[in-house]
Design a protein around this motif. Structure first.
Motif, PDB file in Angstrom:
ATOM      1  N   ILE A  63       0.789  -1.271   0.038  1.00 47.91           N
ATOM      2  CA  ILE A  63      -0.006  -0.046  -0.037  1.00 47.91           C
ATOM      3  C   ILE A  63       0.954   1.384   0.021  1.00 47.91           C
ATOM      4  CG2 ILE A  63      -1.893   1.057   1.226  1.00 47.91           C
ATOM      5  CD1 ILE A  63      -2.531  -1.491  -0.163  1.00 47.91           C
ATOM      6  N   ASP A  64       2.039   1.386   0.821  1.00 50.14           N
ATOM      7  CA  ASP A  64       2.936   2.389   0.711  1.00 50.14           C
ATOM      8  C   ASP A  64       3.227   2.440  -0.549  1.00 50.14           C
ATOM      9  OD1 ASP A  64       5.001   3.894   2.828  1.00 50.14           O
ATOM     10  OD2 ASP A  64       6.360   3.020   1.181  1.00 50.14           O
ATOM     11  N   THR A  65       3.756   1.397  -1.533  1.00 51.50           N
ATOM     12  CA  THR A  65       4.346   1.620  -2.726  1.00 51.50           C
ATOM     13  C   THR A  65       2.984   2.260  -3.667  1.00 51.50           C
ATOM     14  OG1 THR A  65       5.552  -0.636  -2.539  1.00 51.50           O
ATOM     15  CG2 THR A  65       5.080   0.269  -4.465  1.00 51.50           C
ATOM     16  N   ILE A  66       1.750   2.027  -3.712  1.00 55.48           N
ATOM     17  CA  ILE A  66       0.983   2.622  -4.420  1.00 55.48           C
ATOM     18  C   ILE A  66       0.615   3.990  -3.923  1.00 55.48           C
ATOM     19  CG2 ILE A  66      -1.483   2.443  -4.674  1.00 55.48           C
ATOM     20  CD1 ILE A  66      -1.375  -0.686  -4.339  1.00 55.48           C
ATOM     21  N   LEU A  67       0.814   4.188  -2.671  1.00 59.51           N
ATOM     22  CA  LEU A  67       0.623   5.359  -2.315  1.00 59.51           C
ATOM     23  C   LEU A  67       1.671   6.516  -2.834  1.00 59.51           C
ATOM     24  CD1 LEU A  67      -1.006   5.261   1.398  1.00 59.51           C
ATOM     25  CD2 LEU A  67      -2.101   6.007  -0.641  1.00 59.51           C
ATOM     26  N   ARG A  68       2.637   5.883  -2.809  1.00 50.74           N
ATOM     27  CA  ARG A  68       4.044   6.505  -3.457  1.00 50.74           C
ATOM     28  C   ARG A  68       4.148   6.760  -4.875  1.00 50.74           C
ATOM     29  NH1 ARG A  68       6.575   8.073   1.154  1.00 50.74           N
ATOM     30  NH2 ARG A  68       6.397   6.808   2.998  1.00 50.74           N
ATOM     31  N   ARG A  69       3.305   6.151  -5.653  1.00 54.70           N
ATOM     32  CA  ARG A  69       3.031   6.068  -6.931  1.00 54.70           C
ATOM     33  C   ARG A  69       4.239   5.306  -7.645  1.00 54.70           C
ATOM     34  NH1 ARG A  69      -1.878   7.004  -8.392  1.00 54.70           N
ATOM     35  NH2 ARG A  69      -1.294   7.401 -10.305  1.00 54.70           N
ATOM     36  N   LEU A  70       4.810   4.186  -7.117  1.00 55.24           N
ATOM     37  CA  LEU A  70       5.689   3.431  -7.388  1.00 55.24           C
ATOM     38  C   LEU A  70       5.335   2.102  -8.007  1.00 55.24           C
ATOM     39  CD1 LEU A  70       8.227   3.738  -4.613  1.00 55.24           C
ATOM     40  CD2 LEU A  70       8.441   4.908  -6.530  1.00 55.24           C
ATOM     41  N   PRO A  71       5.844   1.472  -9.088  1.00 56.81           N
ATOM     42  CA  PRO A  71       5.410   0.372  -9.798  1.00 56.81           C
ATOM     43  C   PRO A  71       5.177  -0.727  -9.072  1.00 56.81           C
ATOM     44  CG  PRO A  71       7.682   0.757 -10.499  1.00 56.81           C
ATOM     45  CD  PRO A  71       7.192   1.894  -9.564  1.00 56.81           C
TER      46      PRO A  71
END
Length: 352
Positions: A45-53
């Protein structure tokens, strides 16, 4: 009829809508049940919130010709989607790995963050009306092009405790080791061999100089991953690495001591001189510290490198050179090599 594959971009909101309408099946036979620990779910979820793939997802899309409705079975990516849907439905709060979002559920995010989450696009390969045999054929072909997973990658997937994350973050923080000094090459660092080396550094700080190799590193993870205390170990590793880089930059750039097996023993000697490490598998624990003046240590390190590169090393150095060229992961090699690096760091005469 040949299976048809259609690559599309779907948003988190799309998947949540399909789930709500019972048009998304998360537990077909191709996938295991939900087994991700909280730390892994938070990291996604942290990856998604940071717009990372994130990796793409594979679904089998079936169209019911009578009802004209489509259903999607997840054949790869179930655990990712389950975490995404659970977070979007307020079923769990993010852990400390999410930093500024730690402790928050979806409903606790501000509207901009909620929109960012819902609008995040996930690459999705649709297998249209594929049979079970078609799906298995697709994955057989995919695996034929895939580089086999190595032990560091397996550990990164399996372990989710504080030790794993501390090692991974330390490896990411010390990019100069991989980019400037090439202790681990860039390609190997991408495949997490840098994590392996950092894990061995942690092992030295925690348990002293011991037998090495990938199976031993995995055993280390098994022993300490869940109950690892970050602060003391991270502080010692950072202090030792900073000392080496600050004082021996020229040595690392000009000699073979930047090669991972040699660098690890230099790290062990530096950590012992600065702080003191456990006895490990050494027959006796040498006295720790203090390091000698770097102007004294530097010529000794250059001399060690010269021995490693010499066709005919000085009398008395053959055993060290042989141990450095053999299986450097084994304790038999490290028992010979570690005292030499410690002598150099502490300013004592080299044993030849």
């Amino acid at each position: 009829m040949p299976v048809s594959s259609d690559l599309q971009q779907y948003t988190v909101a799309d998947f949540m809508e399909w789930d709500e309408k019972k048009q998304l099946l998360l537990n077909p036979e191709f996938q295991r049940g939900s087994v991700w620990p909280p730390a892994a779910r938070t990291y996604l979820i942290d990856t998604i919130l940071r717009r990372l793939p994130v990796p793409k997802i594979y679904v089998r899309t079936k169209v019911d010709l009578q009802t004209k409705r489509s259903f999607r079975e997840v054949v790869d990516g179930q655990q990712r989607l389950r975490a995404i849907l659970d977070f979007g439905n307020d079923r769990f709060a993010l852990g400390p790995r999410a930093q500024e979002w730690a402790g928050k559920r979806y409903s606790d995010l501000d509207p901009v963050e909620q929109e960012r989450f819902l609008a995040y696009s996930i690459a999705t390969d649709q297998l249209i009306n594929a049979s079970d045999a078609d799906v298995l054929e697709v994955f057989s072909r995919l695996n034929s092009y895939t580089v086999p997973v190595n032990p560091p990658e397996l550990r990164h997937a399996k372990f989710q405790g504080e030790f794993k994350w501390s090692v991974h973050e330390m490896a990411a923080e010390w990019t100069e080791l991989w980019e400037t000094y090439r202790v681990i090459g860039a390609r190997d660092a991408v495949r997490l061999l840098s994590d392996s080396l950092v894990a061995e550094m942690y092992g030295i700080v925690l348990e002293g100089v011991r037998d090495g190799g990938q199976p031993k590193i995995t055993k280390l993870y098994e022993r300490v991953d869940k109950e690892f205390q970050r602060d003391p170990t991270e502080a010692i590793v950072n202090k030792s690495l900073r000392y080496i880089v600050d004082h021996f930059d020229d040595v690392l750039k000009q000699t073979t001591l930047s090669n991972a097996p040699h660098f690890l023993m230099l790290f062990a000697a530096t950590a012992h001189a600065l702080i003191g490490i456990p006895q490990g598998e050494l027959p006796n624990r040498p006295d720790p510290g203090p390091p000698a003046d770097p102007e004294v240590v530097r010529p000794a390190l250059f001399e060690i490198s010269a021995v490693l590169e010499a066709e005919e090393p000085p009398t008395g150095a053959n055993r060290f050179k042989s141990a450095s060229a053999s299986s450097t992961q084994r304790i038999a090699s490290r028992l010979v090599r570690f005292p030499v690096y410690l002598s150099a760091v502490q300013g004592r005469p080299l044993p030849w």
